[in-house]
Write an enzyme that holds these catalytic residues in place. Structure first.
Site, PDB file in Angstrom:
ATOM      1  N   ASP A   1       4.634  60.997  25.118  1.00 58.47           N
ATOM      2  CA  ASP A   1       5.887  60.874  24.362  1.00 58.47           C
ATOM      3  C   ASP A   1       5.922  61.866  23.195  1.00 58.47           C
ATOM      4  O   ASP A   1       4.880  62.250  22.666  1.00 58.47           O
ATOM      5  CB  ASP A   1       6.010  59.426  23.843  1.00 58.47           C
ATOM      6  CG  ASP A   1       7.437  59.069  23.489  1.00 58.47           C
ATOM      7  OD1 ASP A   1       8.357  59.852  23.807  1.00 58.47           O
ATOM      8  OD2 ASP A   1       7.635  57.995  22.888  1.00 58.47           O
TER       9      ASP A   1
ATOM     10  N   GLY B   1      10.671  65.742  22.725  1.00 61.67           N
ATOM     11  CA  GLY B   1      11.957  66.047  22.084  1.00 61.67           C
ATOM     12  C   GLY B   1      11.788  66.306  20.603  1.00 61.67           C
ATOM     13  O   GLY B   1      12.317  67.286  20.065  1.00 61.67           O
ATOM     14  N   ARG B   2      11.022  65.421  19.936  1.00 63.93           N
ATOM     15  CA  ARG B   2      10.808  65.590  18.494  1.00 63.93           C
ATOM     16  C   ARG B   2      10.013  66.855  18.193  1.00 63.93           C
ATOM     17  O   ARG B   2      10.270  67.548  17.208  1.00 63.93           O
ATOM     18  CB  ARG B   2      10.080  64.352  17.928  1.00 63.93           C
ATOM     19  CG  ARG B   2      11.020  63.206  17.640  1.00 63.93           C
ATOM     20  CD  ARG B   2      10.279  61.914  17.490  1.00 63.93           C
ATOM     21  NE  ARG B   2       9.894  61.372  18.784  1.00 63.93           N
ATOM     22  CZ  ARG B   2       9.041  60.369  18.955  1.00 63.93           C
ATOM     23  NH1 ARG B   2       8.453  59.825  17.914  1.00 63.93           N
ATOM     24  NH2 ARG B   2       8.767  59.931  20.163  1.00 63.93           N
TER      25      ARG B   2
ATOM     26  N   HIS C   1       9.648  69.722  26.633  1.00 62.21           N
ATOM     27  CA  HIS C   1       9.143  69.309  27.948  1.00 62.21           C
ATOM     28  C   HIS C   1       8.342  70.455  28.581  1.00 62.21           C
ATOM     29  O   HIS C   1       7.291  70.227  29.174  1.00 62.21           O
ATOM     30  CB  HIS C   1      10.294  68.912  28.879  1.00 62.21           C
ATOM     31  CG  HIS C   1      11.101  67.739  28.379  1.00 62.21           C
ATOM     32  ND1 HIS C   1      10.518  66.605  27.880  1.00 62.21           N
ATOM     33  CD2 HIS C   1      12.455  67.532  28.284  1.00 62.21           C
ATOM     34  CE1 HIS C   1      11.456  65.745  27.514  1.00 62.21           C
ATOM     35  NE2 HIS C   1      12.641  66.282  27.734  1.00 62.21           N
TER      36      HIS C   1
ATOM     37  N   SER D   1      10.689  57.645  33.371  1.00 62.57           N
ATOM     38  CA  SER D   1      10.893  56.211  33.581  1.00 62.57           C
ATOM     39  C   SER D   1      12.230  55.945  34.253  1.00 62.57           C
ATOM     40  O   SER D   1      13.116  56.809  34.248  1.00 62.57           O
ATOM     41  CB  SER D   1      10.840  55.472  32.245  1.00 62.57           C
ATOM     42  OG  SER D   1      12.012  55.735  31.497  1.00 62.57           O
TER      43      SER D   1
ATOM     44  N   GLU E   1      14.437  54.128  33.091  1.00 59.81           N
ATOM     45  CA  GLU E   1      15.426  54.186  31.998  1.00 59.81           C
ATOM     46  C   GLU E   1      15.781  55.631  31.633  1.00 59.81           C
ATOM     47  O   GLU E   1      16.874  55.886  31.115  1.00 59.81           O
ATOM     48  CB  GLU E   1      14.887  53.452  30.760  1.00 59.81           C
ATOM     49  CG  GLU E   1      14.817  51.933  30.898  1.00 59.81           C
ATOM     50  CD  GLU E   1      13.630  51.428  31.730  1.00 59.81           C
ATOM     51  OE1 GLU E   1      12.660  52.196  31.954  1.00 59.81           O
ATOM     52  OE2 GLU E   1      13.686  50.263  32.176  1.00 59.81           O
ATOM     53  N   ASN E   2      14.870  56.573  31.904  1.00 58.31           N
ATOM     54  CA  ASN E   2      15.149  57.981  31.557  1.00 58.31           C
ATOM     55  C   ASN E   2      16.320  58.573  32.354  1.00 58.31           C
ATOM     56  O   ASN E   2      16.903  59.577  31.955  1.00 58.31           O
ATOM     57  CB  ASN E   2      13.903  58.860  31.739  1.00 58.31           C
ATOM     58  CG  ASN E   2      12.823  58.622  30.704  1.00 58.31           C
ATOM     59  OD1 ASN E   2      11.633  58.777  30.980  1.00 58.31           O
ATOM     60  ND2 ASN E   2      13.205  58.257  29.486  1.00 58.31           N
TER      61      ASN E   2
ATOM     62  N   ARG F   1      -0.781  56.250  23.984  1.00 62.34           N
ATOM     63  CA  ARG F   1       0.609  56.665  23.785  1.00 62.34           C
ATOM     64  C   ARG F   1       0.657  57.619  22.598  1.00 62.34           C
ATOM     65  O   ARG F   1       0.169  57.302  21.509  1.00 62.34           O
ATOM     66  CB  ARG F   1       1.551  55.484  23.533  1.00 62.34           C
ATOM     67  CG  ARG F   1       3.004  55.972  23.396  1.00 62.34           C
ATOM     68  CD  ARG F   1       4.034  54.874  23.432  1.00 62.34           C
ATOM     69  NE  ARG F   1       5.372  55.466  23.518  1.00 62.34           N
ATOM     70  CZ  ARG F   1       6.420  54.881  24.063  1.00 62.34           C
ATOM     71  NH1 ARG F   1       6.310  53.674  24.571  1.00 62.34           N
ATOM     72  NH2 ARG F   1       7.593  55.482  24.102  1.00 62.34           N
TER      73      ARG F   1
ATOM     74  N   SER G   1       7.158  50.402  26.817  1.00 65.72           N
ATOM     75  CA  SER G   1       8.298  50.999  27.535  1.00 65.72           C
ATOM     76  C   SER G   1       8.249  50.834  29.061  1.00 65.72           C
ATOM     77  O   SER G   1       8.431  51.805  29.798  1.00 65.72           O
ATOM     78  CB  SER G   1       8.432  52.494  27.167  1.00 65.72           C
ATOM     79  OG  SER G   1       8.583  52.641  25.781  1.00 65.72           O
TER      80      SER G   1
HETATM   81  C1  IPE Z   1       8.593  56.534  27.870  1.00 65.69           C
HETATM   82  O1  IPE Z   1       9.087  57.379  26.867  1.00 65.69           O
HETATM   83  C2  IPE Z   1       8.718  57.203  29.189  1.00 65.69           C
HETATM   84  C3  IPE Z   1       7.945  58.418  29.392  1.00 65.69           C
HETATM   85  C4  IPE Z   1       7.080  58.931  28.579  1.00 65.69           C
HETATM   86  C5  IPE Z   1       8.181  59.066  30.646  1.00 65.69           C
HETATM   87  P1  IPE Z   1      10.541  57.172  26.262  1.00 65.69           P
HETATM   88  O2  IPE Z   1      10.681  58.150  25.163  1.00 65.69           O
HETATM   89  O3  IPE Z   1      11.555  57.206  27.323  1.00 65.69           O
HETATM   90  O4  IPE Z   1      10.430  55.681  25.705  1.00 65.69           O
HETATM   91  P2  IPE Z   1      11.322  54.882  24.656  1.00 65.69           P
HETATM   92  O5  IPE Z   1      12.701  54.847  25.201  1.00 65.69           O
HETATM   93  O6  IPE Z   1      11.264  55.622  23.360  1.00 65.69           O
HETATM   94  O7  IPE Z   1      10.679  53.538  24.562  1.00 65.69           O
HETATM   95  C1  IPE Z   2       8.574  62.239  26.534  1.00 68.38           C
HETATM   96  O1  IPE Z   2       9.156  62.870  25.454  1.00 68.38           O
HETATM   97  C2  IPE Z   2       8.985  62.833  27.859  1.00 68.38           C
HETATM   98  C3  IPE Z   2       9.909  62.007  28.657  1.00 68.38           C
HETATM   99  C4  IPE Z   2      10.294  60.793  28.344  1.00 68.38           C
HETATM  100  C5  IPE Z   2      10.403  62.608  29.880  1.00 68.38           C
HETATM  101  P1  IPE Z   2      10.578  62.466  24.929  1.00 68.38           P
HETATM  102  O2  IPE Z   2      11.592  63.275  25.634  1.00 68.38           O
HETATM  103  O3  IPE Z   2      10.777  61.001  24.998  1.00 68.38           O
HETATM  104  O4  IPE Z   2      10.511  62.923  23.410  1.00 68.38           O
HETATM  105  P2  IPE Z   2      11.041  62.147  22.130  1.00 68.38           P
HETATM  106  O5  IPE Z   2      10.477  60.767  22.185  1.00 68.38           O
HETATM  107  O6  IPE Z   2      12.525  62.150  22.215  1.00 68.38           O
HETATM  108  O7  IPE Z   2      10.530  62.941  20.977  1.00 68.38           O
HETATM  109 MG    MG Z   3      10.380  59.451  23.744  1.00 65.29          MG
END
Ligand code: IPE
Ligand code: IPE
Ligand code: MG
Length: 248
Positions: A21, A24-25, A38, A66, A68-69, A189, A197
């Site tokens: 995780d 994005g940040r 990514h 996930s 949810e993604n 994590r 999650s």
């Molecule tokens: C969990 O990360 C899923 C993966 C790392 C693939 P998310 O960033 O989607 O989780 P939440 O929504 O913050 O709990």
């Molecule tokens: C994890 O990083 C990768 C996936 C869930 C695919 P994020 O994309 O969730 O990054 P943040 O949590 O927004 O920083």
């Molecule tokens: Mg995330």
């Protein structure tokens, strides 16, 4: 600090699961688009797989996407699917070089056809390897997986093959995607989030959890070794008392 030298080689977890995780940040911190994070995250994946081969971790499960993604903006979902295809095809020779067998868990049929094909090809090419099994959780969620298992068992009950009172934990496990793998001893994590999650809810019942503020693109070998050292300094009691464990 160099954590590799602190690892006790006789007590390395057999199976480590990671919620990767913070991509994005990480990208935002660089003033870049989320997708850039990514891309950079792939370099961490490569290093951690290599680290597993080096220290003797036999199974590595990576939560890559996930259920949810799928609800993220379409552009990001599309980019992630493309990245998946290109990464798998580019990395397969490297997996072979390190003796890595690729596997996948999740609702694989929901992935675009190109992803399914690339994945299947790499799974076939690497099927003879045995040093590390890399399990990608794709379009995965634990509630989806457990619901599937319950459906299969209730079907057996309906057909009169088993009685409701005969249902066991082992039976539920038989119908999980992870039937061929031991449960993870350690779950990591990244990115400072302290939640699970929808990841391996059943399989992590007795896992040790390790949370770090480090964002996934910055999570490299030494951070991974640090998590293993932390694991090795814990007492896993499985419901017993500390005294019981030291006497045995
Ligand atoms: C969990 O990360 C899923 C993966 C790392 C693939 P998310 O960033 O989607 O989780 P939440 O929504 O913050 O709990
Ligand atoms: C994890 O990083 C990768 C996936 C869930 C695919 P994020 O994309 O969730 O990054 P943040 O949590 O927004 O920083
Ligand atoms: Mg995330």
């Amino acid at each position: 600090m160099d954590y590799l030298s602190q690892i006790n080689k006789t007590n390395v977890p057999q199976h480590i699961a990671i919620i990767m995780d913070g991509n994005g940040r990480w990208a935002k911190q660089q003033g870049e688009d989320r997708v850039f994070g990514h891309y950079e995250g792939v370099n961490s994946v490569r290093e951690i797989v290599e680290a597993c081969a080096e220290v003797g971790v036999k199974y590595l499960t990576l939560y890559a996407f996930s259920t949810e993604n799928w609800n993220r903006p379409k552009d990001e979902v599309d980019a992630l699917m493309e990245l998946l295809v290109s990464t798998i095809s580019l990395e397969t020779p490297n997996l072979n070089k390190n003796g890595v067998k690729l596997q996948a868990i999740g609702d694989i049929t929901s992935l675009p056809k190109s992803c399914q094909d690339e994945l299947q090809e790499s799974i076939n090419i690497t099927s003879g390897n045995s040093r590390v099994t890399l399990i990608l959780a794709l379009s995965y969620s634990s509630k989806w997986e457990i619901t599937n298992s319950v459906k299969q068992i209730t079907q057996q009950v309906k057909l009169g093959k088993i009685k409701p009172e005969e249902v066991t934990a082992e039976m539920i496990e038989k119908y999980l995607c992870t039937v061929n793998y031991p449960d993870p001893e350690l779950m990591i994590r990244t990115s400072g989030e302290h939640r699970i999650s929808n990841f391996l809810l059943w399989q992590l019942a007795y896992a040790e959890f390790y949370f770090t503020e480090v964002l996934w693109p910055d999570f490299r070998k030494n951070e991974f070794y640090k998590a293993i050292v932390s694991y090795q300094n814990r007492e896993r009691r499985f419901g017993l008392t500390s005294d019981q464990l030291t006497k045995n």
